[in-house]
Write a protein that holds these residues in place. Structure first.
Motif, PDB file in Angstrom:
ATOM      1  N   ASN A  48       0.826  -1.220   0.000  1.00  0.00           N
ATOM      2  CA  ASN A  48       0.000   0.000   0.000  1.00  0.00           C
ATOM      3  C   ASN A  48       0.854   1.260   0.000  1.00  0.00           C
ATOM      4  O   ASN A  48       0.528   2.233  -0.696  1.00  0.00           O
ATOM      5  N   LYS A  54       2.162   1.722  -3.520  1.00  0.00           N
ATOM      6  CA  LYS A  54       1.134   2.214  -4.448  1.00  0.00           C
ATOM      7  C   LYS A  54       0.828   3.692  -4.220  1.00  0.00           C
ATOM      8  O   LYS A  54       0.510   4.411  -5.162  1.00  0.00           O
ATOM      9  N   ASP A  55       0.941   4.166  -2.962  1.00  0.00           N
ATOM     10  CA  ASP A  55       0.665   5.564  -2.634  1.00  0.00           C
ATOM     11  C   ASP A  55       1.879   6.480  -2.844  1.00  0.00           C
ATOM     12  O   ASP A  55       1.727   7.697  -2.849  1.00  0.00           O
ATOM     13  N   THR A  87       3.344  -4.879  -6.916  1.00  0.00           N
ATOM     14  CA  THR A  87       3.529  -3.468  -6.569  1.00  0.00           C
ATOM     15  C   THR A  87       3.538  -2.567  -7.796  1.00  0.00           C
ATOM     16  O   THR A  87       2.869  -1.546  -7.816  1.00  0.00           O
TER      17      THR A  87
END
Length: 177
Positions: free
Chosen positions: A15, A18-19, A77
């Motif tokens: 996460n 991805k951010d 990813t």
């Protein structure tokens, strides 16, 4: 000196990856035969927070056990997309104002060390088939061609090695410009 434990490396989770703000580089793999090369490019792309990978032509796609062997989870990813033809990808990226460069040996290429980056641009890098390289059709649609200088008797590098060299160089130039 002490080798660092994995727990000390401050790695991002999926996460967080991805951010994270991505490096403005897109990789296009066209007709790559080796599943291990594909996996290696995914892993390099993860390491340098590459924005996206396009897989074109005969290039295999995840999930694939052989790609996973070298990608080690990077297919989870790094954003990727399959397109049947590279020409469609180039057309789309050109419409989005992405600067597209083939990595190849051609007349009037720019040697990697002489390639200047513009921090305001997003770049797409095309890596072609292990035997035939980047197609002439694709080269003709590119803004330019970057060549990795090679001084020995062999004048080709493994595609995953080429990707690592070029991505590192552009990453460094974009970070320092």
């Amino acid at each position: 000196m002490r080798k660092l434990a994995n727990s000390e490396l401050e790695r991002k989770n999926i996460n967080e990856f991805k951010d994270a703000k991505k490096t403005p580089i897109i990789i296009i793999l066209d007709d790559i035969r080796s599943l291990h090369n594909i996996g290696s490019v995914f892993r390099t792309s993860d390491a340098f927070l590459i924005e996206k990978i396009y897989l074109c032509g005969i290039t295999a796609t995840p999930p694939n056990k052989e790609i996973h062997k070298t990608a080690l989870g990077a297919t989870d990813t790094v954003e990727w997309e399959y397109q049947r033809t590279i020409l469609d990808v180039i057309t789309k990226l050109k419409a989005d104002k992405v600067a597209i460069y083939a990595i190849e040996q051609v007349e009037n290429s720019t040697l990697l060390q002489d390639f200047k980056v513009d921090k305001n641009k997003k770049y797409a890098l095309i890596f072609g088939n292990e035997v035939k390289g980047v197609s002439q059709e694709a080269i003709q649609l590119c803004e330019g061609v970057i060549e990795i200088p090679q001084l020995g008797t062999k004048h080709s590098l493994n595609i995953s090695v080429s990707a690592g060299i070029v991505v590192w160089d552009l990453f460094q130039k974009l970070s320092n410009s």
